[in-house]
Design a protein around this motif. Structure first.
Motif, mmCIF file in Angstrom:
data_model
loop_
_atom_site.group_PDB
_atom_site.id
_atom_site.type_symbol
_atom_site.label_atom_id
_atom_site.label_comp_id
_atom_site.label_asym_id
_atom_site.label_seq_id
_atom_site.Cartn_x
_atom_site.Cartn_y
_atom_site.Cartn_z
ATOM 1 N N LEU A 34 42.170 38.895 40.894
ATOM 2 C CA LEU A 34 41.680 39.034 42.267
ATOM 3 C C LEU A 34 41.605 40.493 42.692
ATOM 4 N N ASP A 35 42.576 41.297 42.266
ATOM 5 C CA ASP A 35 42.534 42.739 42.556
ATOM 6 C C ASP A 35 41.301 43.393 41.948
ATOM 7 N N GLY A 37 38.514 41.802 41.498
ATOM 8 C CA GLY A 37 37.327 41.114 42.004
ATOM 9 C C GLY A 37 36.784 40.088 41.032
#
Length: 55
Positions: A34-35, A37
């Protein structure tokens, strides 16, 4: 004209890179993905685009 063996070797190398990339993305911890993307469920699409250059 490209030799058929050269084309086969190139296709096999791309396939191996695709599988390695897909697996690496799919194995990312969710917070890291998630960091960056990324969504691990899209690993196949992301890897395909990275290796083959099209979606």
């Amino acid at each position: 004209m490209t030799n058929i063996f050269t084309r086969l070797k190139s296709a096999a190398e791309k396939r191996a890179r695709y599988i390695e990339t897909r697996n690496e993305i799919a194995r990312l911890p969710q917070d890291v993905a998630l960091d960056l993307g990324l969504f691990p469920g899209d690993a196949h699409r992301i890897a395909h685009q990275a290796v083959y250059g099209r979606g």
